[in-house]
Design a protein around this motif. Structure first.
Motif, PDB file in Angstrom:
ATOM      1  N   GLN A   1       6.069  30.110  18.298  1.00  0.00           N
ATOM      2  CA  GLN A   1       5.109  30.646  17.636  1.00  0.00           C
ATOM      3  C   GLN A   1       4.836  31.540  15.405  1.00  0.00           C
ATOM      4  N   VAL A   2       4.354  32.268  15.245  1.00  0.00           N
ATOM      5  CA  VAL A   2       3.756  32.380  14.064  1.00  0.00           C
ATOM      6  C   VAL A   2       4.692  33.097  13.690  1.00  0.00           C
ATOM      7  N   PRO A   3       6.259  33.028  12.413  1.00  0.00           N
ATOM      8  CA  PRO A   3       6.460  33.594  11.618  1.00  0.00           C
ATOM      9  C   PRO A   3       6.513  34.874  11.151  1.00  0.00           C
ATOM     10  N   ASP A   4       7.446  35.606  11.574  1.00  0.00           N
ATOM     11  CA  ASP A   4       7.212  36.461  11.364  1.00  0.00           C
ATOM     12  C   ASP A   4       6.773  37.692   9.599  1.00  0.00           C
ATOM     13  N   GLY A   5       7.267  36.694   8.975  1.00  0.00           N
ATOM     14  CA  GLY A   5       6.792  36.295   7.314  1.00  0.00           C
ATOM     15  C   GLY A   5       5.593  36.081   7.023  1.00  0.00           C
ATOM     16  N   GLU A   6       4.483  35.746   8.251  1.00  0.00           N
ATOM     17  CA  GLU A   6       3.283  35.814   7.487  1.00  0.00           C
ATOM     18  C   GLU A   6       2.769  36.467   8.144  1.00  0.00           C
ATOM     19  N   LEU A   7       2.806  37.162   9.286  1.00  0.00           N
ATOM     20  CA  LEU A   7       2.292  38.422   9.861  1.00  0.00           C
ATOM     21  C   LEU A   7       2.323  39.258   8.754  1.00  0.00           C
ATOM     22  N   GLN A   8       4.041  39.882   8.615  1.00  0.00           N
ATOM     23  CA  GLN A   8       3.717  40.254   7.637  1.00  0.00           C
ATOM     24  C   GLN A   8       3.283  40.504   6.365  1.00  0.00           C
ATOM     25  N   LEU A   9       2.980  39.512   6.603  1.00  0.00           N
ATOM     26  CA  LEU A   9       1.877  38.707   5.035  1.00  0.00           C
ATOM     27  C   LEU A   9       0.387  39.157   5.011  1.00  0.00           C
ATOM     28  N   TYR A  10      -0.316  39.316   6.884  1.00  0.00           N
ATOM     29  CA  TYR A  10      -1.158  39.337   7.045  1.00  0.00           C
ATOM     30  C   TYR A  10      -1.560  40.620   7.285  1.00  0.00           C
ATOM     31  N   VAL A  11      -0.466  41.479   7.371  1.00  0.00           N
ATOM     32  CA  VAL A  11      -0.664  42.965   7.686  1.00  0.00           C
ATOM     33  C   VAL A  11      -0.780  44.123   5.655  1.00  0.00           C
ATOM     34  N   GLU A  12       0.364  43.499   5.151  1.00  0.00           N
ATOM     35  CA  GLU A  12       0.013  44.007   3.902  1.00  0.00           C
ATOM     36  C   GLU A  12      -1.358  43.393   2.976  1.00  0.00           C
ATOM     37  N   ASN A  13      -1.560  42.688   3.317  1.00  0.00           N
ATOM     38  CA  ASN A  13      -3.077  41.686   2.641  1.00  0.00           C
ATOM     39  C   ASN A  13      -3.851  42.943   2.802  1.00  0.00           C
ATOM     40  N   THR A  14      -3.751  43.014   4.798  1.00  0.00           N
ATOM     41  CA  THR A  14      -5.306  43.992   5.699  1.00  0.00           C
ATOM     42  C   THR A  14      -5.668  45.131   4.480  1.00  0.00           C
ATOM     43  N   LEU A  15      -3.694  46.063   4.549  1.00  0.00           N
ATOM     44  CA  LEU A  15      -4.098  47.382   4.277  1.00  0.00           C
ATOM     45  C   LEU A  15      -4.596  47.595   2.711  1.00  0.00           C
ATOM     46  N   ARG A  16      -4.404  46.695   1.799  1.00  0.00           N
ATOM     47  CA  ARG A  16      -3.938  45.854   0.906  1.00  0.00           C
ATOM     48  C   ARG A  16      -6.267  46.534   0.857  1.00  0.00           C
ATOM     49  N   LYS A  17      -6.693  45.588   1.165  1.00  0.00           N
ATOM     50  CA  LYS A  17      -7.954  45.272   1.902  1.00  0.00           C
ATOM     51  C   LYS A  17      -8.152  47.088   1.495  1.00  0.00           C
ATOM     52  N   GLU A  18      -7.389  48.045   2.520  1.00  0.00           N
ATOM     53  CA  GLU A  18      -8.346  48.771   3.142  1.00  0.00           C
ATOM     54  C   GLU A  18      -7.798  49.941   2.317  1.00  0.00           C
ATOM     55  N   SER A  19      -7.574  50.255   1.325  1.00  0.00           N
ATOM     56  CA  SER A  19      -6.401  50.814   0.788  1.00  0.00           C
ATOM     57  C   SER A  19      -5.949  52.101   0.926  1.00  0.00           C
ATOM     58  N   ALA A  20      -5.595  51.440   2.210  1.00  0.00           N
ATOM     59  CA  ALA A  20      -4.579  52.356   3.383  1.00  0.00           C
ATOM     60  C   ALA A  20      -3.434  52.708   2.723  1.00  0.00           C
ATOM     61  N   ASN A  21      -2.330  53.572   2.849  1.00  0.00           N
ATOM     62  CA  ASN A  21      -1.112  53.812   2.318  1.00  0.00           C
ATOM     63  C   ASN A  21       0.318  52.330   3.219  1.00  0.00           C
ATOM     64  N   ARG A  22       0.465  51.679   2.004  1.00  0.00           N
ATOM     65  CA  ARG A  22       1.110  51.254   2.337  1.00  0.00           C
ATOM     66  C   ARG A  22       2.780  51.603   2.117  1.00  0.00           C
ATOM     67  N   SER A  23       2.823  52.430   1.384  1.00  0.00           N
ATOM     68  CA  SER A  23       4.041  53.202   1.346  1.00  0.00           C
ATOM     69  C   SER A  23       4.781  53.303   2.902  1.00  0.00           C
ATOM     70  N   SER A  24       4.675  53.869   3.432  1.00  0.00           N
ATOM     71  CA  SER A  24       5.452  54.812   4.537  1.00  0.00           C
ATOM     72  C   SER A  24       4.588  53.438   5.779  1.00  0.00           C
ATOM     73  N   PHE A  25       4.740  52.357   6.255  1.00  0.00           N
ATOM     74  CA  PHE A  25       4.576  51.859   7.553  1.00  0.00           C
ATOM     75  C   PHE A  25       5.274  51.102   8.990  1.00  0.00           C
ATOM     76  N   HIS A  26       5.432  50.610   9.574  1.00  0.00           N
ATOM     77  CA  HIS A  26       5.932  50.065  10.476  1.00  0.00           C
ATOM     78  C   HIS A  26       4.907  49.556  11.448  1.00  0.00           C
ATOM     79  N   TRP A  27       4.982  47.773  11.700  1.00  0.00           N
ATOM     80  CA  TRP A  27       4.116  47.045  12.278  1.00  0.00           C
ATOM     81  C   TRP A  27       5.506  46.041  13.425  1.00  0.00           C
TER      82      TRP A  27
END
Length: 238
Positions: free
Chosen positions: A30-56
């Motif tokens: 299955q997709v490695p966690d590192g790949e998915l975390q990078l996807y989540v962080e990039n998405t939050l960055r593009k949406e200008s969302a709060n990245r200082s406190s999140f859980h995925w």
């Protein structure tokens, strides 16, 4: 003894071949966690969302025949006064020749949960066209219960002088938003309650006006709290 070692090695090799996307040979089922975390962080960055406190978190649906993994991602965004939860589905394709996973499909993020926090409890000063305060006494899900004391000095229309009396309002209300902001980058929400105007008075706002009841609207900034009220004027116009 050598035959036993060779037999064992052959068995391991066959097992790896049967499960080509298993952990054997260094590949991943299955997709490695590192790949998915990078996807989540990039998405939050593009949406200008709060990245200082999140859980995925992720729930995988791997397909070993298609060398594909369909993943349901969930993200909890924590702010001082609000917790919001979102979900999305992404599909990754595995390339055995490069030993890499590639994103081939993704859905939009949709809101799955919106909860106000007890940190909203307490008094918030009114900063609109009147004076006073609201006092949040209870928080439940997307709703606030509050007491208020507000005063407005009316303006007049067609008269040489406005009336001397200042209008005073006090009471309680429960306010909420059944359609909470659904974007990852949203940073505030609006709440409204109403007060009854005496006869001969009306109100005016930037978006219009009318007779009684008069709306009292305020913004809740997810990180700053209740800090901005919408402008509303009381007008004496008998």
């Amino acid at each position: 003894m050598k035959k036993q070692i060779l037999s064992f090695a052959l068995a391991v090799l066959l097992a790896c071949s049967a499960f080509s996307l298993s952990a054997c040979g260094g590949s991943s089922f299955q997709v490695p966690d590192g790949e998915l975390q990078l996807y989540v962080e990039n998405t939050l960055r593009k949406e200008s969302a709060n990245r200082s406190s999140f859980h995925w978190d992720a729930v995988h649906q791997p397909d070993s025949e298609l060398h594909r993994d369909i993943v349901t991602l969930t993200v909890d965004l924590e702010s001082t006064y609000v917790t919001r939860s979102f979900a999305a589905i992404v599909t990754y394709q595995y390339d055995r020749t490069t030993d890499l996973w590639s994103l081939v499909d993704e859905s939009k993020w949709h809101l799955t949960g919106f909860a106000l926090k007890d940190s909203l409890l307490g008094r918030w000063e009114y900063d609109g066209d009147g004076t006073g305060y609201i006092n949040v006494t209870e928080v439940s899900g997307t709703r606030l219960t509050l007491d208020y004391e507000l005063s407005f000095a009316p303006a007049s229309v067609g008269f040489t002088a406005p009336p001397d009396a200042v209008l005073h309002f006090n009471g309680s209300a429960t306010v909420g938003d059944d359609h909470a902001p659904s974007g990852l980058g949203n940073k505030r929400d609006m709440f409204t309650f109403y007060v009854d105007l005496p006869q001969g008075y009306r109100y005016s706002t930037s978006s219009g006006g009318g007779d009684s009841p008069m709306p009292i609207s305020f913004f809740l900034d997810f990180g700053e709290g209740i800090s901005t009220f919408l402008g509303v004027r009381v007008i004496y116009d008998p």
